[in-house]
Design an enzyme around this catalytic site. Structure first.
Site, PDB file in Angstrom:
ATOM      1  CE  LYS A  33      -0.281  -0.138   5.057  1.00 35.90           C
ATOM      2  NZ  LYS A  33      -1.089  -0.595   6.191  1.00 35.90           N
ATOM      3  NE  ARG A 129      -6.653   1.186  11.969  1.00 37.20           N
ATOM      4  CZ  ARG A 129      -5.465   0.863  11.440  1.00 37.20           C
ATOM      5  NH1 ARG A 129      -4.479   1.755  11.435  1.00 37.20           N
ATOM      6  NH2 ARG A 129      -5.262  -0.326  10.915  1.00 37.20           N
ATOM      7  CE1 TYR A 250      14.745  30.693   5.175  1.00 43.50           C
ATOM      8  CE2 TYR A 250      15.007  28.358   4.673  1.00 43.50           C
ATOM      9  CZ  TYR A 250      14.730  29.652   4.271  1.00 43.50           C
ATOM     10  OH  TYR A 250      14.443  29.912   2.959  1.00 43.50           O
ATOM     11  CG  MET A 298      11.056  23.304  -0.206  1.00 41.79           C
ATOM     12  SD  MET A 298      10.060  24.452  -1.160  1.00 41.79           S
ATOM     13  CE  MET A 298       9.003  25.157   0.092  1.00 41.79           C
TER      14      MET A 298
END
Ligand code: PLP
Length: 354
Positions: A33, A129, A250, A298
């Site tokens: 999956k 679930r 950053y 990024m």
């Protein structure tokens, strides 16, 4: 071309499936999956085609991708169908279908099919679930058994805490599942990767290994050797010498504590490398382990080359794979290997032959 890439070792995938199959008492569904946990579902299924007893995916769309690529083995839809109109394609493509809720059961009973289905009936043994509660399970099985639309039934459940060794809930879930299905003559499916690795007394007709196929260890300290399948790689694209006391990246989250030689790597959170990985997260440069410095951007991140004088622009970097295990990076970033693997994107995938 930007050097960021994910090298996928299909020979390692085959090895891991064989180890998983040995651990399983009987048949093993390769769980592919989410695009085979980020490794490419079609390529992975094709590489396992002569080994795997079957495959498991989340939904019809994922199964159709495999069928269109020529995969003929059984394919289980782990969430079953989401609406009645999917049944025609499930039938036409001979897919096996989990039934986890009463509304799905009702749709199957009312369907007009030309061929009866293979249904995997899910019990909620403690995950809470999806699935039928223990007290509802036998009645749900009886309804399927009585339906002309059902050819055969597999009984299944799923563990919530099989990766925790000092916890009784896996045995409790297994006991509840056995009690609720006692006397029903049908194959069962219960083991995921951590159950196969850590709970050897719990076995079923169909195991459902996922993460171990891709070489991550679901239970720390276990003895089986699963080989890493993905090596996430890039290169150093710039090098700078910074004196003591300079900030990197950053937010100036990392300030040099010595004169530091910094390498900039073409890899960032847009590629799926976790932004939450802190300074100190291991990174391998030319096969030598060093560490991440400052915030992940990024498209780029910084590594410490101070003690690697031979490293320079063009040096090979591995973010995870052989030299740095994905489980280490996941632990540093406060997540799990599953999420890191599923998040890989933008980088070129390259498959090694097998
Ligand atoms: C994803 C999934 C698995 C595989 O889990 P791993 O921990 O990766 O082995 C097995 N069973 C079900 C129902 C799943 O959803």
């Amino acid at each position: 071309m930007r050097p960021a890439r994910a090298l996928i070792d299909l020979q390692a995938l085959r090895h891991n499936y064989q180890v998983a199959k040995q651990l399983s008492a009987d048949k093993a569904l390769a769980v592919v999956k989410a695009d085979a946990y980020g490794h490419g579902a079609v390529a992975c299924a094709k590489a396992l085609v002569d080994l795997a007893d079957g495959f498991a995916v989340a939904c019809l769309e994922e199964a159709l991708e495999l069928r269109m690529a020529g995969i003929a083995q059984p394919i289980v839809l782990l969430e079953g169908f989401f609406s009645a109109d999917e049944l025609a394609l499930i039938e036409a493509n001979d897919l096996w279908c989990v039934v986890h809720a009463e509304w799905q059961l009702a749709i199957i009973e009312q369907a007009h099919l030309t061929r009866p289905l293979t249904v995997w009936l899910k019990m909620d043994s403690g995950m809470h679930r999806v699935g039928f509660f223990a007290h509802e399970y036998r009645a749900a099985w009886q309804r399927l058994q009585d339906s002309n639309n059902v050819a055969s039934i597999v009984l299944m459940s799923h563990f919530a805490r099989a990766d925790e060794l000092d916890c009784t809930s896996t045995d409790e879930q297994y006991q509840l599942f056995q009690d609720a299905s006692a006397g029903i003559d049908a194959p069962i499916s219960i083991c995921n990767s951590p159950a196969l690795v850590a709970w050897p007394h719990i076995r079923s007709d169909w195991s459902r290994p996922g993460i171990i196929l891709y070489g991550s260890q679901p239970v720390p300290g276990s003895e089986q050797q699963f080989l890493p399948v993905m090596s996430l790689q890039s290169k150093i694209i710039a090098v700078r010498e910074l004196p003591l006391g300079e900030a990197i990246g950053y937010g100036a989250q990392c300030v040099t504590s010595r004169a530091t030689r910094v390498g900039i790597v073409a890899m960032g959170y847009a590629d799926g490398y976790p932004r939450h990985a802190p300074t100190g997260t291991p990174v391998s440069v030319e096969g030598c382990r060093t560490q991440l410095l400052g915030r992940v951007s990024m498209d780029m991140l910084a590594v410490d080359l101070t003690d690697l004088p031979h490293a320079d622009v063009g040096s090979a970097v591995e973010l995870w794979g052989q030299s740095v295990s994905i489980d280490e990076v996941a632990a540093c970033a406060g997540t799990i290997s599953y999420q890191l693997l599923c998040n890989v994107k933008r980088v070129v995938r390259e498959y090694s032959p097998y």
